[in-house]
Design a protein around this motif. Sequence first.
Motif, PDB file in Angstrom:
ATOM      1  N   GLY B  97       0.912  -1.249  -0.004  1.00  0.00           N
ATOM      2  CA  GLY B  97      -0.302  -0.116  -0.260  1.00  0.00           C
ATOM      3  C   GLY B  97       1.005   1.272  -0.200  1.00  0.00           C
ATOM      4  O   GLY B  97       0.362   2.116  -1.076  1.00  0.00           O
ATOM      5  N   ASP B  98       2.312   0.530   0.749  1.00  0.00           N
ATOM      6  CA  ASP B  98       2.977   1.866   0.668  1.00  0.00           C
ATOM      7  C   ASP B  98       4.626   2.678  -0.397  1.00  0.00           C
ATOM      8  O   ASP B  98       4.403   2.729  -0.134  1.00  0.00           O
ATOM      9  N   THR B  99       3.970   1.345  -1.472  1.00  0.00           N
ATOM     10  CA  THR B  99       4.815   1.389  -2.875  1.00  0.00           C
ATOM     11  C   THR B  99       4.476   1.684  -3.663  1.00  0.00           C
ATOM     12  O   THR B  99       2.794   3.031  -3.907  1.00  0.00           O
ATOM     13  N   GLU B 100       5.586   2.332  -4.724  1.00  0.00           N
ATOM     14  CA  GLU B 100       4.963   3.132  -6.372  1.00  0.00           C
ATOM     15  C   GLU B 100       4.182   2.563  -6.840  1.00  0.00           C
ATOM     16  O   GLU B 100       3.542   0.904  -7.067  1.00  0.00           O
ATOM     17  N   ALA B 101       3.023   2.997  -7.319  1.00  0.00           N
ATOM     18  CA  ALA B 101       1.976   2.414  -8.036  1.00  0.00           C
ATOM     19  C   ALA B 101       1.434   2.796  -9.986  1.00  0.00           C
ATOM     20  O   ALA B 101       2.294   3.880 -10.633  1.00  0.00           O
ATOM     21  N   PHE B 102       1.234   1.824  -9.990  1.00  0.00           N
ATOM     22  CA  PHE B 102       1.691   1.705 -11.106  1.00  0.00           C
ATOM     23  C   PHE B 102       0.183   1.561 -12.209  1.00  0.00           C
ATOM     24  O   PHE B 102      -0.555   1.152 -11.588  1.00  0.00           O
ATOM     25  N   PHE B 103      -0.598   2.574 -13.026  1.00  0.00           N
ATOM     26  CA  PHE B 103      -1.085   3.006 -13.549  1.00  0.00           C
ATOM     27  C   PHE B 103      -1.512   2.514 -14.698  1.00  0.00           C
ATOM     28  O   PHE B 103      -0.474   2.111 -15.698  1.00  0.00           O
TER      29      PHE B 103
END
Lengths: 110, 112
Positions: B97-103
């Motif tokens: 939940g607190d790592t890089e998000a891929f969109f």
Amino acid sequence: SQELEQSPQSLIVQEGKNLTINCTSSKTLYGLYWYKQKYGEGLIFLMMLQKGGEEKSHEKITAKLDEKKQQSSLHITASQPSHAGIYLCGAALSGYALNFGKGTSLLVTP
Amino acid sequence: NAGVTQTPKFQVLKTGQSMTLQCAQDMNHEYMSWYRQDPGMGLRLIHYSVGAGITDQGEVPNGYNVSRSTTEDFPLRLLSAAPSQTSVYFCASSSQGDTEAFFGQGTRLTVV
């Protein structure tokens, strides 16, 4: 509620000029993410900062996280038209998903 | 390397119609989320999931439903579309939940 404040909301700079975008939180940031969005497209990850005082650079973009870990800045040196877009800061304020600021729209003029 | 795939890219709905926005990721990420992006408002979290079978509400959940039957898929349902739901919708995934998000590339929805 927007817990990340970005400034300025929009920016128009002449090509070759430097610029800075700020991102401020009232909470301690344990991970601060910068994304860029070209108009009409998805988000592209730029950089992540975790430690107080940390600074990272990629090409002409430098991001910093202050010692208190509540403010980050994104600095672009010698701006180019390719830098145009929306810059968003994000942080894991809740632990399950990133929260984002409202974004800064950047336009680079010839 | 598909990453996060959203379909459709564009959609026009009439008020009251229902539809499902699809989101699929091939990175085996546990965390998935849906955002909407409106002018001057940035990205606002609609719903999120921390794993298959587990979903919860974000900042602006009203009018939207989600389910997570598999790790890969996280569809967003609009049961009765309203003009206020005209927006660009983004799906994201991350390993934590607190790592890089891929969109994904986004779905531009217009409700008339």
